[in-house]
Design an enzyme around this catalytic site. Structure first.
Site, PDB file in Angstrom:
ATOM      1  CB  THR A   1      77.320  78.158 -19.741  1.00 39.68           C
ATOM      2  OG1 THR A   1      76.205  79.045 -19.719  1.00 39.68           O
ATOM      3  CG2 THR A   1      77.471  77.515 -18.382  1.00 39.68           C
TER       4      THR A   1
ATOM      5  CE1 TYR B   1      67.823  74.933 -15.321  1.00 45.77           C
ATOM      6  CE2 TYR B   1      66.055  73.349 -15.656  1.00 45.77           C
ATOM      7  CZ  TYR B   1      66.770  74.447 -16.081  1.00 45.77           C
ATOM      8  OH  TYR B   1      66.439  75.070 -17.258  1.00 45.77           O
TER       9      TYR B   1
ATOM     10  CG  ASN C   1      63.816  68.407 -22.716  1.00 45.80           C
ATOM     11  OD1 ASN C   1      62.881  68.521 -21.928  1.00 45.80           O
ATOM     12  ND2 ASN C   1      64.938  67.797 -22.400  1.00 45.80           N
TER      13      ASN C   1
ATOM     14  CB  ILE D   1      67.974  79.999 -25.684  1.00 46.34           C
ATOM     15  CG1 ILE D   1      67.838  78.466 -25.671  1.00 46.34           C
ATOM     16  CG2 ILE D   1      66.616  80.652 -25.927  1.00 46.34           C
ATOM     17  CD1 ILE D   1      66.946  77.901 -24.573  1.00 46.34           C
TER      18      ILE D   1
ATOM     19  CB  VAL E   1      69.928  64.120 -24.240  1.00 47.21           C
ATOM     20  CG1 VAL E   1      68.565  64.477 -24.839  1.00 47.21           C
ATOM     21  CG2 VAL E   1      70.301  62.695 -24.563  1.00 47.21           C
TER      22      VAL E   1
ATOM     23  CE  LYS F   1      64.891  78.925 -16.063  1.00 50.45           C
ATOM     24  NZ  LYS F   1      65.689  80.120 -16.440  1.00 50.45           N
TER      25      LYS F   1
ATOM     26  CG  ASP G   1      66.194  61.867 -16.076  1.00 51.14           C
ATOM     27  OD1 ASP G   1      66.323  63.040 -16.496  1.00 51.14           O
ATOM     28  OD2 ASP G   1      66.266  60.873 -16.807  1.00 51.14           O
TER      29      ASP G   1
HETATM   30  C1  UD1 Z   1      65.486  69.504 -18.214  1.00 52.43           C
HETATM   31  C2  UD1 Z   1      64.132  70.106 -18.563  1.00 52.43           C
HETATM   32  C3  UD1 Z   1      64.289  71.100 -19.688  1.00 52.43           C
HETATM   33  C4  UD1 Z   1      65.387  72.082 -19.361  1.00 52.43           C
HETATM   34  C5  UD1 Z   1      66.694  71.342 -19.117  1.00 52.43           C
HETATM   35  C6  UD1 Z   1      67.824  72.300 -18.776  1.00 52.43           C
HETATM   36  C7  UD1 Z   1      62.499  68.352 -18.057  1.00 52.43           C
HETATM   37  C8  UD1 Z   1      61.478  67.422 -18.607  1.00 52.43           C
HETATM   38  N1  UD1 Z   1      63.167  69.068 -18.949  1.00 52.43           N
HETATM   39  O1  UD1 Z   1      65.857  68.727 -19.272  1.00 52.43           O
HETATM   40  O2  UD1 Z   1      63.075  71.794 -19.903  1.00 52.43           O
HETATM   41  O3  UD1 Z   1      65.545  72.962 -20.400  1.00 52.43           O
HETATM   42  O4  UD1 Z   1      66.492  70.487 -18.020  1.00 52.43           O
HETATM   43  O5  UD1 Z   1      69.035  71.637 -18.632  1.00 52.43           O
HETATM   44  O6  UD1 Z   1      62.672  68.470 -16.866  1.00 52.43           O
HETATM   45  N2  UD1 Z   1      70.421  61.705 -21.147  1.00 52.43           N
HETATM   46  C9  UD1 Z   1      71.000  60.530 -21.589  1.00 52.43           C
HETATM   47  N3  UD1 Z   1      72.300  60.563 -22.012  1.00 52.43           N
HETATM   48  C10 UD1 Z   1      73.049  61.719 -22.028  1.00 52.43           C
HETATM   49  C11 UD1 Z   1      72.430  62.906 -21.563  1.00 52.43           C
HETATM   50  C12 UD1 Z   1      71.115  62.856 -21.135  1.00 52.43           C
HETATM   51  O7  UD1 Z   1      70.363  59.472 -21.606  1.00 52.43           O
HETATM   52  O8  UD1 Z   1      74.226  61.677 -22.426  1.00 52.43           O
HETATM   53  C13 UD1 Z   1      68.995  61.649 -20.738  1.00 52.43           C
HETATM   54  C14 UD1 Z   1      68.683  62.277 -19.389  1.00 52.43           C
HETATM   55  O9  UD1 Z   1      68.866  61.389 -18.331  1.00 52.43           O
HETATM   56  C15 UD1 Z   1      67.214  62.664 -19.608  1.00 52.43           C
HETATM   57  C16 UD1 Z   1      67.132  62.994 -21.099  1.00 52.43           C
HETATM   58  O10 UD1 Z   1      68.283  62.397 -21.690  1.00 52.43           O
HETATM   59  O11 UD1 Z   1      66.366  61.558 -19.347  1.00 52.43           O
HETATM   60  C17 UD1 Z   1      67.183  64.477 -21.367  1.00 52.43           C
HETATM   61  O12 UD1 Z   1      68.275  65.036 -20.625  1.00 52.43           O
HETATM   62  P1  UD1 Z   1      68.727  66.547 -20.790  1.00 52.43           P
HETATM   63  O13 UD1 Z   1      68.941  66.846 -22.224  1.00 52.43           O
HETATM   64  O14 UD1 Z   1      69.837  66.801 -19.821  1.00 52.43           O
HETATM   65  O15 UD1 Z   1      67.455  67.374 -20.396  1.00 52.43           O
HETATM   66  P2  UD1 Z   1      66.349  67.230 -19.198  1.00 52.43           P
HETATM   67  O16 UD1 Z   1      67.014  66.911 -17.916  1.00 52.43           O
HETATM   68  O17 UD1 Z   1      65.216  66.406 -19.679  1.00 52.43           O
END
Ligand code: UD1
Length: 313
Positions: free
Chosen positions: A36, A142, A171, A13, A186, A146, A274
């Site tokens: 990072t 986390y 996200n 970002i 993700v 924030k 999560d």
């Molecule tokens: C969270 C915050 C987001 C922040 C981010 C920083 C929320 C809603 N969002 O993101 O604003 O910027 O942290 O890191 O709290 N997943 C899979 N498979 C994978 C990886 C992830 O299924 O290989 C799933 C996770 O379990 C989650 C979703 O995808 O349910 C999103 O995960 P991720 O991209 O890590 O972001 P958040 O934890 O949602």
């Protein structure tokens, strides 16, 4: 000419904000400790004055703030699971460093600090869409870190008169997001895996939903937050998002089309900390910042897939 400081300038970002500033002819200084952040994110940004160091190290925040007018504070250790494994490290990077920066900023007479907040502040509170005046309910370390940064933003405005604005990002995804770490977002992980015909793994049942936000929208939100009249934004918090949500299962189906992946999708246990559903109300950002998402989710996804395909990430 105004001087802009971007912390976390070598991150996904931070480097995107810096690129936009350089593109419109602004003078930019950046700080990064490269924990990072990546040097390749700075390609094309050689005109930036780069301070290599940690905001927690003696003198770094002060050097960053000297002569600075505006700060975009993007430096942080992201990732919910990383914070679950090491909450102290997350707190140091996300909270301690933020207080140090704010203190240096107010001493140096910085005009405004725009802060990278997180949608994780809302936690699992059931009502959707999330509005800024809802009581925060952070789940993971986390999210707490924030949110603590946000509260410091507000405090420094009320106590010292430093103009601070928090943008709660939802996200964020797009070109240059690191796909290779176990803590990566993700979409970066799924796109890069599916392009290489490797199976993506969904944690949980895939019915969790997110308001995925394309990076250009986040950059635009930041530029608006820096220039908006203080009486509209100082000391306040704004959601920066697309204002739409989609489940992971639906997202993977779209990605199958965009990437040509024809293999299986794996499922594994839900992640600790999560959040189930996330969707932003972006009315406040629209009315007080003039923000509106220019790139919709699917368009952003297409651009991102194109980028990873050409970068072979
Ligand atoms: C969270 C915050 C987001 C922040 C981010 C920083 C929320 C809603 N969002 O993101 O604003 O910027 O942290 O890191 O709290 N997943 C899979 N498979 C994978 C990886 C992830 O299924 O290989 C799933 C996770 O379990 C989650 C979703 O995808 O349910 C999103 O995960 P991720 O991209 O890590 O972001 P958040 O934890 O949602």
């Amino acid at each position: 000419m105004a001087l802009f400081l971007v912390t976390g300038v070598a991150g996904f970002i931070g480097s995107s904000i810096a690129r936009a500033l350089i593109g419109r002819g602004d003078k930019v200084r950046g700080i990064d400790n490269f924990s990072t952040g990546k040097r390749e994110n700075l390609i094309g940004l050689e005109s930036i004055e780069l301070i290599e160091g940690d905001l927690n190290a003696a003198g770094i925040a002060e050097r960053g703030c000297l002569g600075t007018n505006y700060i975009f504070h993007e430096a942080a250790l992201p990732s919910v699971p990383r914070s679950v494994e090491n909450p102290i490290e997350s707190n140091e990077a996300n909270v301690d460093a933020t207080v140090k920066l704010l203190d240096a900023a107010r001493r140096a007479g910085v005009k405004r600090v725009v802060y990278a907040g997180s949608s994780s502040a809302y936690g699992n509170s059931p009502s959707l869409p999330k509005q800024e005046d809802m009581v925060p309910a952070p789940l993971s370390p986390y999210a707490v870190s924030k949110l603590a940064g946000e509260l410091y933003m507000r405090s420094f405005f009320h106590v010292y008169g430093l103009e601070t604005v928090t943008l709660r990002y939802f996200n964020v995804f797009g070109p240059r997001q690191d796909p290779a770490s176990q803590y990566s977002g993700v979409l970066a992980v799924f796109i890069s895996r599916m392009l290489r015909h490797q199976m993506p793994t969904i944690y949980g049942d895939g019915e969790q939903s997110r308001d995925f936000t394309y990076i250009d929208n986040v950059v635009a939100g930041n530029l608006l937050a820096a220039s908006a009249p203080p009486e509209r934004v100082a000391g306040r918090v704004f959601n920066v998002a697309t204002g739409t949500r989609i489940t992971l299962n639906e997202t993977v189906n779209i990605l199958k089309n965009l990437t040509g992946y024809q293999g299986q999708v794996g499922y594994a246990a839900e992640r600790t900390g999560d959040v189930k559903h996330s969707l932003a109300d972006i009315t406040a950002a629209h009315s007080d910042l003039g923000y509106q998402p220019k790139i919709a989710f699917r368009e952003g996804l297409q651009k991102t897939v194109d980028w990873y395909r050409s970068a072979k990430a």
